[in-house]
Design an enzyme around this catalytic site. Structure first.
Site, PDB file in Angstrom:
ATOM      1  N   HIS A 171      -4.587 -12.080   9.234  1.00 48.23           N
ATOM      2  CA  HIS A 171      -5.015 -10.757   8.771  1.00 48.23           C
ATOM      3  C   HIS A 171      -5.918 -10.136   9.818  1.00 48.23           C
ATOM      4  CE1 HIS A 171      -5.553  -8.004   5.288  1.00 48.23           C
ATOM      5  NE2 HIS A 171      -6.651  -7.684   5.942  1.00 48.23           N
TER       6      HIS A 171
ATOM      7  N   GLU B  35      -3.918  -2.710   4.976  1.00 51.13           N
ATOM      8  CA  GLU B  35      -4.431  -3.481   6.111  1.00 51.13           C
ATOM      9  C   GLU B  35      -4.701  -2.618   7.342  1.00 51.13           C
ATOM     10  OE1 GLU B  35      -2.282  -7.110   6.813  1.00 51.13           O
ATOM     11  OE2 GLU B  35      -3.513  -7.608   8.567  1.00 51.13           O
TER      12      GLU B  35
ATOM     13  N   ALA C 209      -6.601  -8.927  -0.561  1.00 47.45           N
ATOM     14  CA  ALA C 209      -5.720  -7.988   0.147  1.00 47.45           C
ATOM     15  C   ALA C 209      -4.870  -7.223  -0.861  1.00 47.45           C
ATOM     16  CB  ALA C 209      -4.820  -8.722   1.133  1.00 47.45           C
TER      17      ALA C 209
ATOM     18  N   ASN D  38       4.290  -7.265   5.292  1.00 49.05           N
ATOM     19  CA  ASN D  38       3.630  -8.537   4.991  1.00 49.05           C
ATOM     20  C   ASN D  38       3.393  -8.714   3.505  1.00 49.05           C
ATOM     21  OD1 ASN D  38       3.273  -9.839   7.509  1.00 49.05           O
ATOM     22  ND2 ASN D  38       1.974  -8.124   8.034  1.00 49.05           N
TER      23      ASN D  38
ATOM     24  N   ARG E 239     -11.765 -18.846   4.575  1.00 49.91           N
ATOM     25  CA  ARG E 239     -10.681 -19.153   5.514  1.00 49.91           C
ATOM     26  C   ARG E 239     -11.187 -19.354   6.936  1.00 49.91           C
ATOM     27  NH1 ARG E 239      -6.242 -14.831   3.242  1.00 49.91           N
ATOM     28  NH2 ARG E 239      -5.716 -16.067   1.420  1.00 49.91           N
TER      29      ARG E 239
ATOM     30  N   ALA F  17       0.839  -1.200   0.000  1.00 49.15           N
ATOM     31  CA  ALA F  17       0.000   0.000   0.000  1.00 49.15           C
ATOM     32  C   ALA F  17       0.873   1.249   0.000  1.00 49.15           C
ATOM     33  CB  ALA F  17      -0.923  -0.008   1.214  1.00 49.15           C
TER      34      ALA F  17
ATOM     35  N   ALA G 284       7.729   5.884  12.530  1.00 51.31           N
ATOM     36  CA  ALA G 284       6.792   6.986  12.767  1.00 51.31           C
ATOM     37  C   ALA G 284       6.145   6.775  14.124  1.00 51.31           C
ATOM     38  CB  ALA G 284       5.735   7.012  11.678  1.00 51.31           C
TER      39      ALA G 284
ATOM     40  N   GLU H 188       9.957   3.749   6.667  1.00 56.08           N
ATOM     41  CA  GLU H 188       9.769   2.341   7.033  1.00 56.08           C
ATOM     42  C   GLU H 188      10.533   2.062   8.321  1.00 56.08           C
ATOM     43  OE1 GLU H 188       8.032  -0.516   6.116  1.00 56.08           O
ATOM     44  OE2 GLU H 188       9.110  -1.268   7.865  1.00 56.08           O
TER      45      GLU H 188
HETATM   46  P1  ADP Z   1      -0.012  -3.427   3.538  1.00 55.87           P
HETATM   47  O1  ADP Z   1      -0.304  -4.801   3.033  1.00 55.87           O
HETATM   48  O2  ADP Z   1      -1.201  -2.725   4.065  1.00 55.87           O
HETATM   49  O3  ADP Z   1       0.806  -2.625   2.575  1.00 55.87           O
HETATM   50  P2  ADP Z   1       2.350  -4.333   4.946  1.00 55.87           P
HETATM   51  O4  ADP Z   1       2.385  -5.145   6.183  1.00 55.87           O
HETATM   52  O5  ADP Z   1       2.750  -4.976   3.689  1.00 55.87           O
HETATM   53  O6  ADP Z   1       0.896  -3.661   4.841  1.00 55.87           O
HETATM   54  O7  ADP Z   1       3.295  -3.071   5.108  1.00 55.87           O
HETATM   55  C1  ADP Z   1       3.235  -2.201   6.214  1.00 55.87           C
HETATM   56  C2  ADP Z   1       4.626  -1.675   6.492  1.00 55.87           C
HETATM   57  O8  ADP Z   1       4.549  -0.617   7.432  1.00 55.87           O
HETATM   58  C3  ADP Z   1       5.568  -2.718   7.084  1.00 55.87           C
HETATM   59  O9  ADP Z   1       6.748  -2.781   6.330  1.00 55.87           O
HETATM   60  C4  ADP Z   1       5.810  -2.199   8.508  1.00 55.87           C
HETATM   61  O10 ADP Z   1       7.090  -2.535   8.999  1.00 55.87           O
HETATM   62  C5  ADP Z   1       5.660  -0.714   8.313  1.00 55.87           C
HETATM   63  N1  ADP Z   1       5.331   0.030   9.553  1.00 55.87           N
HETATM   64  C6  ADP Z   1       4.469  -0.342  10.529  1.00 55.87           C
HETATM   65  N2  ADP Z   1       4.443   0.582  11.506  1.00 55.87           N
HETATM   66  C7  ADP Z   1       5.292   1.569  11.141  1.00 55.87           C
HETATM   67  C8  ADP Z   1       5.720   2.804  11.745  1.00 55.87           C
HETATM   68  N3  ADP Z   1       5.249   3.187  12.922  1.00 55.87           N
HETATM   69  N4  ADP Z   1       6.628   3.566  11.080  1.00 55.87           N
HETATM   70  C9  ADP Z   1       7.129   3.171   9.880  1.00 55.87           C
HETATM   71  N5  ADP Z   1       6.782   2.010   9.277  1.00 55.87           N
HETATM   72  C10 ADP Z   1       5.874   1.222   9.887  1.00 55.87           C
END
Ligand code: ADP
Length: 576
Positions: free
Chosen positions: A515, A544, A559, A164, A405, A137, A279, A156
């Site tokens: 999920h 997600e 997803a 995920n 599922r 996303a 963040a 990140e």
């Molecule tokens: P989606 O499928 O919604 O894209 P993912 O799990 O693939 O979700 O990606 C979400 C990403 O956001 C992960 O790489 C996770 O490590 C990152 N993430 C989660 N919390 C934070 C945060 N507080 N600051 C920066 N990155 C974050």
């Protein structure tokens, strides 16, 4: 582009004498099976390392086979700090090199201190759009925002990108897609995909949000194919709960296909992707508009101001046992998770602090067939979508294999031992690519005793102590259904494959938390809503972390549709 750069100090080289160049192989076990290297030594010093075999995740372990490999060669030592976030793969490379050195009677240098220099990131910086979370996303949002003319940064928290989205099978449900046309699959429509998604989630998804997702699924798939360069197979999967075979499969059937291409696309556009940057807080101005993000890296605070908006794409909270337990105690400590450790849900908490509304938080999905040892999803379970049958310890079927599922997971939890087995043969292996594409799993699961390849049904049954006659009887009955096209026991929605000839594969699986359907309430423009269902100015969310799409149960392959469609919408809307 990763702003972190690592340079390596020169180190003392100590080596025993070896008179001429030679290349020797060494092997060690990584996260996904053996890692084998061919190391060339000259005068007792490493000159080159070729990685002969590795099934390590190409994104997670990328730096192991670049930065770490270079450091080993430059320092003539395998006692070097591992790449953070890829310790198992790092150790595999180091140990394989050590084994080769031992075979070549070469003594490597002792432990080497590698100095790292981190390129300075300004403590305050200003962008148009700040995207939090570099999963599917987040990448979709950042790239779309950049292409819409915004100056973008992607933050990140983990050392590597992908979340995920990286470890997923990455199939994408798209009604009316080009592969359906090629295969002559008729009768699918955006409306049918809408109905399936709403029904699959027991009508708890927001119909407007779902409608926009299914309407934009095809444009999103064409975008990832034509603009981002993701390659898809000429076949489709029939995921549970969908009434048509409509799920596109990326060439390698994993999220690495997407994340590698997204990383390249982001780099080409000069989008800074800052890893290890967590963040922590959304910054608001006096009017309540979200105008930036406060984040930390190595304990130091950074501010990223956002002139146009902030997009939260932080994924779900499946890896946060405490949060799971709080919102739905059933899914607490008793379950492992298929998720990456980064799925902790802080995006939800950050947004709640600026007044965001959450929906459906208690709705948590388990994936039915996961590795009993690690909780990771069994990607070889692709075989189930092409006809693998599920049997219990007594050798009997107990559920329709293409059910939702949640239904399959619940059914498994009421079997002996709370696990079950999937059984398939060569025809299904070929059709699904389950064995060919997931060799790494095959190797690891065979070693751990989770998977067994058998020439006969007797062998398959005996390996897992299933009563032979019962399993044979089940298979004979399925073969009968394969002939008539009608499953009289569980009303299988596809046509069964004849299982009278081997070889067979049989694997054990357990449900694992996969999920989190709930999250931030958004509208169809991906704006995050407040308690009165009004958009919070300056704040968008996608993927997600949102809770408006999937209702009680996310259908397989919806997803990826959700994250790409809503990532793009958020990127576009925040850039206006
Ligand atoms: P989606 O499928 O919604 O894209 P993912 O799990 O693939 O979700 O990606 C979400 C990403 O956001 C992960 O790489 C996770 O490590 C990152 N993430 C989660 N919390 C934070 C945060 N507080 N600051 C920066 N990155 C974050």
């Amino acid at each position: 582009m990763n702003l972190k750069k690592i340079i390596f100090s020169t180190a003392l080289v100590s080596a025993t004498f070896a008179s001429m160049a030679m290349t020797v192989e060494g092997t060690s076990v990584g996260k996904h099976g053996d890692v084998t290297v061919a190391v060339t030594f000259d005068q007792g010093v490493i000159k080159n390392i070729d990685v002969v075999k590795s099934n390590e995740n190409p994104v997670l372990a990328a730096k192991v086979f670049t930065d770490l490999k270079t450091a080993i060669i430059e320092n003539n030592s395998a006692d070097i700090d591992s790449i953070s976030g890829a310790t198992v793969s790092s150790n595999a490379l180091k140990n394989a090199v050590k084994q080769a050195a031992k075979k070549a009677s070469v003594t490597l240098a002792d432990s080497v201190v590698v100095t790292k220099r981190v390129q300075t990131i300004p403590q305050n910086s200003t962008y148009d759009v700040v995207v939090i979370g570099a999963g599917g996303a987040g990448f979709s949002a950042a790239i779309t925002a950049k292409d819409a003319g915004s100056n973008v940064v992607l933050l990140e928290k983990m050392p590597t990108v992908g979340g995920n989205s990286l470890v997923s099978g990455a199939e994408m449900a798209v009604a009316g897609n080009w592969v359906q046309k090629k295969l002559g699959i008729e009768g699918d429509s955006v409306e049918l995909h809408f109905q399936d998604t709403m029904k699959g989630g027991d009508y708890r998804g927001d119909p407007q949000v779902v409608r926009k997702m299914v309407e934009n699924a095809l444009p999103a798939a064409l975008w990832v194919r034509d603009e981002i360069g993701v390659e898809f197979r000429d076949s489709l999967f029939f995921f549970g709960g969908h009434s048509k075979k409509r799920s596109l499969i990326p060439a390698g059937a994993t999220g690495a296909d997407f994340i590698q291409k997204f990383s390249v696309a982001a780099a080409k556009r000069d989008i800074p992707v800052i890893t290890n940057m967590q963040a922590e807080k959304l910054i608001q101005n006096e009017q309540g508009r979200v105008v930036g993000v406060q984040a930390t890296q190595n304990g130091k605070i950074y501010r990223f101001e956002a002139k146009k908006g902030v997009i939260i794409a932080t994924g779900g909270f499946a890896a946060n046992v405490e949060m799971r337990t709080k919102v739905n105690p059933f899914y607490g400590v008793n379950f492992k998770t298929t998720n990456m450790p980064g799925a902790q849900g802080e995006g939800i908490m950050m947004a709640e602090k600026v007044g965001a509304k959450t929906v459906n938080l208690e709705l948590i999905q388990t994936y039915p067939m996961c590795d009993p040892n690690s909780g990771a999803i069994e990607l070889i379970d692709d075989a189930r979508f092409e006809g693998a049958i599920l049997v219990n310890q007594e050798g009997k079927r107990f559920v329709e294999e293409l059910e939702r599922r949640d239904v399959i997971s619940k059914a498994i939890l009421s079997q002996t031992g709370k696990y079950c087995y999937a059984l398939f043969n060569g025809t299904i292996a070929e059709r699904s690519g389950a064995i060919e594409h997931h060799q790494d799993e095959v190797e690891v699961f065979t070693k751990s005793g989770t998977l067994h390849k058998a020439e006969t049904l007797e062998d398959a049954a005996n390996f897992f102590k299933i009563p032979v006659e019962a399993l044979k009887k089940t298979v004979e009955r399925v073969n009968g259904f394969a002939k008539t096209g009608k499953d009289l026991d569980f009303n299988y929605r596809n046509r069964f494959v004849d299982l009278s000839t081997g070889p067979y594969w049989i694997y054990r699986g357990v449900p694992s938390v996969h999920h989190t359907m709930g999250g931030l309430k958004i509208n169809p423009n991906a704006q995050v809503l407040d308690q009165n269902d009004q958009p919070i100015p300056g704040l968008w969310a996608a993927g997600e972390v949102t809770g408006s799409t999937h209702g009680t149960n996310r259908l397989g392959s919806n997803a990826y549709t959700d994250i790409i469609v809503y990532g793009r919408i958020a990127g576009e809307e925040a850039s206006k």
